[in-house]
Design an enzyme around this catalytic site. Sequence first.
Site, short mmCIF file in Angstrom:
data_model
loop_
_atom_site.label_atom_id
_atom_site.label_comp_id
_atom_site.label_asym_id
_atom_site.label_seq_id
_atom_site.Cartn_x
_atom_site.Cartn_y
_atom_site.Cartn_z
N TYR A 198 1.04 -0.63 -0.40
CA TYR A 198 0.41 0.02 0.45
C TYR A 198 1.22 1.27 0.61
O TYR A 198 1.86 1.40 0.76
CB TYR A 198 -1.17 0.13 1.38
CG TYR A 198 -2.35 1.13 1.34
CD1 TYR A 198 -2.74 1.47 -0.32
CD2 TYR A 198 -2.01 1.53 2.57
CE1 TYR A 198 -3.65 2.24 0.10
CE2 TYR A 198 -2.61 3.34 2.43
CZ TYR A 198 -3.61 2.83 1.14
OH TYR A 198 -4.20 4.38 1.40
N TYR A 215 -3.31 5.13 9.36
CA TYR A 215 -2.81 4.04 8.02
C TYR A 215 -1.46 3.81 9.51
O TYR A 215 -0.10 4.10 9.44
CB TYR A 215 -2.16 3.83 6.46
CG TYR A 215 -1.74 2.48 6.27
CD1 TYR A 215 -2.72 1.75 6.30
CD2 TYR A 215 -0.61 1.96 6.58
CE1 TYR A 215 -2.63 -0.09 5.69
CE2 TYR A 215 -0.77 0.57 5.37
CZ TYR A 215 -1.70 -0.46 5.53
OH TYR A 215 -1.37 -0.96 4.99
#
Length: 229
Positions: A171, A181
Site C-alpha cells: 500500500y 494507516y
Amino acid sequence: GKRAFIAGVADDNGYGWAIAKALAAAGADILVGTWVPALNIFETSLRRGKFDGSRRLPNGSLMEIVKVYPLDAVFDSPEDVPEDIRTNKRYAGSSNWTVKEVAESVKNDFGSIDILVHSLANGPEVTKPLLETSRKGYLAALSASSYSYISLLQHFLPIINPGGATISLTYIASERSIPGYGGGMSSAKAALESDTKVLAFEAGRKKQIRVNTISAGPLGSRAAKAIGF
Ligand code: NAD
C-alpha cells in the site's frame, strides 16, 4: 494447469478472493489459507452457498476452492505457539495451521504449487498514529504483515515449481504519509517492499521463482473497513 495457494482469504470482499477468482478464471486450481479465527464462518458460508453469487466466473461456472487450509502466519512452527493460543477455543478445533505445517500439508496433498499469493496483513494498533504506537503493536504489525511473507516463501519455496511466481499486496502508505494507516502498518509495508527486492534476487537465483508486490488501490475489504478506509 497451474496450482495456486492464496494466503489471506476469509470472505468474498478482499483482494485474496478477487485474485483467486482471476486465477480460477485463467484455469488454475485454487487452494486458500484462511486465518484460524475466521475459518469456521468462512467454511460455513461457503458450504451454505453465501458466496455463490461472487463465485461466478466469466464463463458462467462457479469457482471451486479445492481445499481450505487453516493458517496463522504469525507462527512458523508448533514450538512458536504460546499456551493461550494453543488452548484458545477458536484455535483448538483446528490443527497444522502454522506456516511450516501448512506447507507440509500442501506438499502431502498436492506435491507442488506454481503460484503463491500473500494477501494478508494485521496491525492491532492500526488506528493509532505511529507516534502513539507501542513496541508490541509495531512488532505485531511487522510480524503479521511483513515477516509472514518471508516465512511463507521460506517454507513454500521447496514446493514451488521452477518458473513459478509469488506476489504480495502492499500500500502506498509505505512511501507517502497517509493519516489513519498507523500502528506501524506503514512501516510494515515499507519492509514488505524492500524485502520483495531482496527475496526476488534470492528466490530467483535459487529456483527461478519470481517475487513481486503490487501496490493496490483502496478497496472496501473487511480489513479496510476496520480502520475506517
Ligand atoms: P482482507 O480482510 O480481505 O484480507 C486480509 C486477510 O488477512 C483476512 O482474511 C484476515 O483473516 C487475514 N489475516 C490476518 N492476520 C492473519 C494471520 N496472522 N494469519 C493468516 N491470515 C491473517 O483485506 P484486504 O484489504 O483485501 O487485504 C489483503 C492485502 O491487501 C493486505 O496485505 C492489505 O494490506 C493489502 N491492501 C489492501 C488495500 C485495501 O484498501 N483494502 C490496499 C492496499 C493493499
